[in-house]
Scaffold this active site. Structure first.
Site, PDB file in Angstrom:
ATOM      1  N   GLU A 190      44.027 124.831  42.885  1.00 30.85           N
ATOM      2  CA  GLU A 190      44.546 124.154  41.523  1.00 30.85           C
ATOM      3  C   GLU A 190      44.963 125.407  40.686  1.00 30.85           C
ATOM      4  O   GLU A 190      45.005 126.796  40.833  1.00 30.85           O
ATOM      5  CB  GLU A 190      43.704 123.327  40.742  1.00 30.85           C
ATOM      6  CG  GLU A 190      42.406 123.999  40.177  1.00 30.85           C
ATOM      7  CD  GLU A 190      41.834 123.417  39.079  1.00 30.85           C
ATOM      8  OE1 GLU A 190      42.691 123.199  38.079  1.00 30.85           O
ATOM      9  OE2 GLU A 190      40.548 122.946  38.961  1.00 30.85           O
ATOM     10  N   LYS A 248      31.008 120.800  34.546  1.00 30.47           N
ATOM     11  CA  LYS A 248      30.582 121.434  33.213  1.00 30.47           C
ATOM     12  C   LYS A 248      29.596 120.729  32.446  1.00 30.47           C
ATOM     13  O   LYS A 248      29.921 119.168  32.205  1.00 30.47           O
ATOM     14  CB  LYS A 248      31.561 121.819  32.217  1.00 30.47           C
ATOM     15  CG  LYS A 248      32.285 123.104  32.796  1.00 30.47           C
ATOM     16  CD  LYS A 248      32.365 124.040  31.703  1.00 30.47           C
ATOM     17  CE  LYS A 248      32.576 125.471  32.366  1.00 30.47           C
ATOM     18  NZ  LYS A 248      34.178 125.116  32.796  1.00 30.47           N
TER      19      LYS A 248
END
Ligand code: PSU
Ligand code: MN
Length: 308
Positions: free
Chosen positions: A25, A160
């Site tokens: 990405e 995260k």
């Protein structure tokens, strides 16, 4: 579609020959890391994919075209552009394309473009998820809906702890997205190897992972798979320390009125600052680790019958 999509020659040759290709990405380049670490990491990640025997295909929107496989100078342009580059998730792709603009693709948008190109495996750092406080803000990353619908496997180090990981797993379960631990029984939490949240599958070889992908897609079960690969032990950070920095970054974001598209980049940057760059080092290493596993899974999958 070819009006909008262009695949680098090296990538189309590999795809046509049934050789392994790994999508990468570009939001991680433009918004996820600071210059020049972002450019260096992007190059190192592509090299890691190559060294592991697969072809890297970095995805972005360049001058309004969906691009699969970038040149070094294009990666550098996105890296230097940083937050000036439009962050593109599913909703943003048509806007960037119609405007003839540049765009950095998130996990969701990279999955869409990889799928258009026929790439089955994608490696990155972390996926987006259900944000903490989503009960009020309704901030749920479009990455999760994309995983529900688009048949690309995403190798990541979990997500995260700026997110609500428990709700993220609930969402993925509801939408039928398998979350596989690679060498682990628990969801990794990016800089930390163990979120404390159990997973329902644990594999130790790329071949076992490829067999799951093959089975899913051969059964007509469209959608992605999350391959959760913990950060290497040597680069893992202390969970309590990271949690403290994350809490501080979250309260600063709230005080600054940061939300929507800007929330993830803001929090990433703030945690990197607060950790004096330690989180960045860990981030780089976990992405490299995922690139290597992505290449191994893509190689194992390329040895199986075509599916889906
Ligand atoms: N998590 C990271 N680094 C990142 C991102 C997530 O550790 O760079 C990026 C990915 O591109 C992911 C996106 O797809 O943030 C999610 O953004 P949002 O929550 O706005 O959907
Ligand atoms: Mn969001």
């Amino acid at each position: 579609m070819t009006e909008y999509l262009s695949i680098a020659p090296e990538v189309s040759v590999a795809l046509a020959a049934g050789q392994p290709v790994v999508a990468l990405e570009s939001t991680i380049i433009a918004q996820g890391m600071p210059w020049p670490d972002n450019a260096e990491t992007a190059m190192a990640v592509a090299d890691a994919v190559r060294d592991a025997g697969a072809t890297p295909a970095t995805v972005a929107v360049i001058d309004g075209r969906l691009r699969v496989g970038l040149e070094a100078r294009e990666i550098e342009m996105l890296a230097r552009g940083g937050s000036q580059i439009r962050k593109c998730s599913r909703r943003d792709l048509p806007l960037a394309v119609a405007a003839g603009a540049h765009g950095a693709t998130t996990v969701a948008a990279t999955m869409i473009v990889a799928n258009l190109a026929g790439i089955k495996v994608f490696a990155t750092g972390g996926i987006g998820g259900v944000h903490r406080g989503a009960q009020q803000s309704m901030d749920v990353s479009a990455d999760l809906q994309e995983l529900a619908r688009t048949s690309v496997a995403v190798v990541c180090a979990g997500a995260k702890a700026i997110l609500d990981l428990r709700l993220t797993l609930e969402y993925l379960e509801t939408y039928g997205v398998p979350v596989i631990g690679y060498g682990t029984d628990v969801l990794p939490a990016f800089y930390v190897r163990d979120s404390g949240l159990g997973l329902d599958a644990h594999f130790d070889t790329p071949a076992e992972v490829a067999a799951v992908l093959q089975a899913k897609w051969s059964l007509g079960l469209a959608g992605g798979v999350v391959i959760a690969n913990p950060v290497p032990e040597a680069y893992a950070l202390d969970p309590d320390w990271i949690e403290q920095l994350t809490a501080q970054a979250l309260s600063e974001a709230a005080a600054d009125g940061i939300g929507g598209n800007d929330a993830t980049p803001y929090l990433l940057r703030r945690v990197a600052e607060l950790s004096n760059g330690k989180s960045l080092r860990s981030n780089v290493e976990l992405v490299l680790n995922n690139a290597r596993l992505g290449a191994a899974v893509a190689s194992a999958l390329s040895g199986l019958e075509p599916c889906g």
